[in-house]
Design a protein around this motif. Structure first.
Motif: not given
Length: 416
Positions: A166-172, A209-216, A218-222, A229-232
């Motif tokens: 989770a930390e590697m990907l930047g997920v809380p 799971f997919s819905a959470f990631l799509r929303g998250y 959006v946050q990480r893009r800004s 995750l930011s790299l991807l």
């Protein structure tokens, strides 16, 4: 007559057709599949497993060879084969999450996806995580109940890989329990003949799971960070290297695979080492000792016992055994790791064995991308655990879960 020449009561073998009837959900089998493996190695390392409807191979050299054979692959190019669920409309969310997964694609798509994530999992990058993994392991031991008793699966084996990936990907990190729940519900689909309730639950988990990631995302893009995750996300914004669906599938795969097998292997490893008796610290006295112990644990009681491939052309995998295009073949990783033709006394736990090798992470282009991370996590975790609690012992004989593909324990209750 040696035990290996006598068929276990739960296995029926026809020597003429080389067909096996063996229910993978029979408790006598999944509690100790190595009895069946020993028998099959003796009478027919390659056999047709009627319960699955395809040929399976259990010999180390054959499994290793077929994992690298490009005439086989993970990508289903013909639609659902006869041995899987018919009418999959109720699995639309699950299938969408799987469809673009790195694990399920072949070149050139696989090459492109793997190149994007590989840089985060090379050994020199993973080694930088050693202090974090060590600190986390100590924190978890500090939290153990004061009554000197704990189930080490939820208390120790699970939080380490979940937190790290989770930390590697930047997920809380506080999403850890939810990620585990989604993952467990999804991988239940890999049980033999999952029930409709299991299928519906896995589909709901994939949808959420997919819905959470799509929303998250959006946050990480800004608000991008220094994480995978930011790299991807950055790669997806070019519109050429990673689509949104590929991004979702890739993150789900990394989160699921980043902990599922490691949790099982850590539990299996603790069980295996404690069953050797004596002071467990002797197996982890130095980093080199811990590394050897982990490799032997991976061989001795692997977390994944079957991996399937589709034939892309007619292939004779051995004389008289022909697999036509579109048919599956089962590669029995756990059996290959216990092949007496490849290992001296294979059911003896010996980290110092000169023939130390295994196929637990696969081989070829689908070799597990997270292998360096899994190895480091287990080496560090086992060393911390046994050094902190040298008197650790099993409070009760552990039992394995009803799941042949993913071979892991229900509980790992220990005292010290």
């Amino acid at each position: 007559m040696s035990p290996e020449t006598i068929a276990p009561s739960f296995l029926n073998f026809d020597s003429t057709s080389r067909r096996v009837r063996l229910n993978p959900r029979d408790a006598d089998f999944f509690q100790n599949p190595y009895v069946a493996y020993a028998y099959l190695h003796r009478v027919s390392p390659t056999f047709f497993w009627e319960d699955y409807g395809f040929w399976c191979v259990s010999g180390f050299e054959t499994v290793n060879r077929l994992l690298r054979d490009r005439r086989f692959g993970r990508e289903n190019r013909w639609g659902p084969p006869v041995n899987v669920i018919e009418g999959r409309e109720h699995l639309s969310a699950f299938d969408a999450a799987e469809r673009h997964s790195l694990l399920e694609r072949e070149a050139p798509v696989h090459t492109r996806l793997r190149a994007l994530v590989n840089r985060a999992f090379v050994s020199r990058q993973i080694e930088r995580l050693r202090p974090r993994v060590e600190a986390l392991a100590h924190e978890l031991v500090d939290r153990f109940d004061k009554d000197r008793r704990a189930d080490l699966l939820p208390a120790f084996a699970t939080p380490i890989p979940v937190t790290v990936i989770a930390e590697m990907l930047g997920v809380p990190a506080d999403m850890g329990p939810q990620l585990v729940a989604w993952s467990n519900r999804m991988v239940a689909m890999y049980m033999h003949r999952p029930t409709r309730d299991t299928q519906d639950d896995a589909n709901a988990a994939a949808r959420d799971f997919s819905a959470f990631l799509r929303g998250y995302i959006v946050q990480r893009r800004s608000d991008p960070g220094d994480d995978l995750l930011s790299l991807l996300i950055s790669a997806s914004e070019t519109g050429e290297r990673l689509t949104e669906d590929e991004l979702i599938s890739s993150v789900i795969l990394l989160l699921n695979a980043g902990h599922e097998a490691t949790v099982h292997q850590t539990g299996n490893a603790v069980k295996t080492i404690l069953e050797q008796g004596g002071d467990p610290r002797r197996f982890v006295a130095a980093e080199a000792d811990a590394a050897k112990a982990v490799e032997e644990c991976l061989r001795f009681d692997a977390p994944l016992h079957m991996f399937t491939r589709y034939a892309y052309e007619t292939v004779e995998i051995e004389p008289g055994v022909v697999v036509p295009p579109g048919e599956s073949v089962g590669l029995l990783l756990g059996a290959a790791n216990s092949d007496p033709a490849a290992f001296v006394d294979p059911r003896r736990f010996d980290p110092d064995r000169p023939d130390q090798k295994n196929v637990s992470f696969g081989a070829g282009i689908h070799f597990c991308i997270g292998a360096p991370l899994a190895r480091l996590e287990m080496q560090v975790a086992l060393k911390v655990l046994f050094e902190r609690l040298p008197g650790l012992s099993l409070a009760q004989p552990p039992r394995y879960r009803d799941g042949f593909h993913f071979h892991g324990l229900e509980r790992l209750v220990c005292v010290w």
